[in-house]
Motif scaffolding. Structure first.
Motif, PDB file in Angstrom:
ATOM      1  N   LEU A  30       0.857  -1.185   0.000  1.00  0.00           N
ATOM      2  CA  LEU A  30       0.000   0.000   0.000  1.00  0.00           C
ATOM      3  C   LEU A  30       0.888   1.227   0.000  1.00  0.00           C
ATOM      4  O   LEU A  30       1.912   1.258   0.699  1.00  0.00           O
ATOM      5  N   TYR A  31       0.498   2.233  -0.785  1.00  0.00           N
ATOM      6  CA  TYR A  31       1.281   3.462  -0.809  1.00  0.00           C
ATOM      7  C   TYR A  31       0.355   4.653  -0.962  1.00  0.00           C
ATOM      8  O   TYR A  31      -0.335   4.781  -1.970  1.00  0.00           O
ATOM      9  N   THR A  32       0.306   5.499   0.064  1.00  0.00           N
ATOM     10  CA  THR A  32      -0.362   6.801   0.000  1.00  0.00           C
ATOM     11  C   THR A  32       0.575   7.809   0.665  1.00  0.00           C
ATOM     12  O   THR A  32       1.609   7.431   1.226  1.00  0.00           O
ATOM     13  N   GLN A  33       0.204   9.083   0.652  1.00  0.00           N
ATOM     14  CA  GLN A  33       1.032  10.110   1.296  1.00  0.00           C
ATOM     15  C   GLN A  33       1.020   9.980   2.814  1.00  0.00           C
ATOM     16  O   GLN A  33       1.875  10.545   3.484  1.00  0.00           O
ATOM     17  N   ASN A  34       0.041   9.228   3.367  1.00  0.00           N
ATOM     18  CA  ASN A  34      -0.083   9.101   4.814  1.00  0.00           C
ATOM     19  C   ASN A  34       0.209   7.701   5.342  1.00  0.00           C
ATOM     20  O   ASN A  34       0.287   7.526   6.563  1.00  0.00           O
ATOM     21  N   GLU A  35       0.338   6.726   4.457  1.00  0.00           N
ATOM     22  CA  GLU A  35       0.570   5.359   4.911  1.00  0.00           C
ATOM     23  C   GLU A  35       1.292   4.545   3.840  1.00  0.00           C
ATOM     24  O   GLU A  35       0.949   4.616   2.662  1.00  0.00           O
ATOM     25  N   VAL A  36       2.265   3.778   4.284  1.00  0.00           N
ATOM     26  CA  VAL A  36       2.965   2.850   3.404  1.00  0.00           C
ATOM     27  C   VAL A  36       3.006   1.501   4.121  1.00  0.00           C
ATOM     28  O   VAL A  36       3.355   1.439   5.295  1.00  0.00           O
ATOM     29  N   CYS A  46       3.850  -1.262   8.655  1.00  0.00           N
ATOM     30  CA  CYS A  46       2.995  -0.128   8.299  1.00  0.00           C
ATOM     31  C   CYS A  46       3.665   1.139   8.811  1.00  0.00           C
ATOM     32  O   CYS A  46       3.941   1.247  10.010  1.00  0.00           O
ATOM     33  N   HIS A  48       3.135   5.078   9.199  1.00  0.00           N
ATOM     34  CA  HIS A  48       2.119   6.123   9.198  1.00  0.00           C
ATOM     35  C   HIS A  48       2.820   7.470   9.324  1.00  0.00           C
ATOM     36  O   HIS A  48       3.737   7.616  10.126  1.00  0.00           O
ATOM     37  N   GLU A  50       3.140  11.719   7.294  1.00  0.00           N
ATOM     38  CA  GLU A  50       2.640  12.821   6.474  1.00  0.00           C
ATOM     39  C   GLU A  50       3.645  13.101   5.362  1.00  0.00           C
ATOM     40  O   GLU A  50       4.851  13.114   5.604  1.00  0.00           O
ATOM     41  N   LYS A  53       6.880   9.786   0.679  1.00  0.00           N
ATOM     42  CA  LYS A  53       7.213   9.615  -0.736  1.00  0.00           C
ATOM     43  C   LYS A  53       8.206   8.476  -0.873  1.00  0.00           C
ATOM     44  O   LYS A  53       9.205   8.436  -0.156  1.00  0.00           O
TER      45      LYS A  53
END
Length: 77
Positions: A30-36, A46, A48, A50, A53
């Motif tokens: 999973l990759y978002t700006q708030n969680e990888v 995980c 968590h 802000e 990248k």
């Protein structure tokens, strides 16, 4: 002398400037700006934060930059 396989173990390096290096990463789940979420050594890590990248994936080494609030370890199901 380190035990056999010592250098193939997952390792996470962090510095105070917002960089992380994760050694022996097998998969980004999973990759978002708030969680990888990444898979390393049969576990899911995980991260968590802000402004996260992914820098680059060099072999099995993953580079990540951003503000980290929490690191959570889970068993891979």
């Amino acid at each position: 002398m380190p035990p056999k396989g010592f250098y193939q173990q997952p390792v996470i390096h962090m510095d105070c400037r917002g960089w992380m290096e994760i050694e022996n990463c097998t998969k980004v789940l999973l990759y978002t700006q708030n969680e990888v979420e990444i898979e390393i050594g049969g576990q899911v890590v995980c991260i968590h934060g802000e402004g996260l990248k992914l820098g680059e994936l060099a072999g099995k080494n993953l580079f990540l930059q951003g503000i980290v609030f929490e690191i959570e370890f889970k068993q891979n199901s």
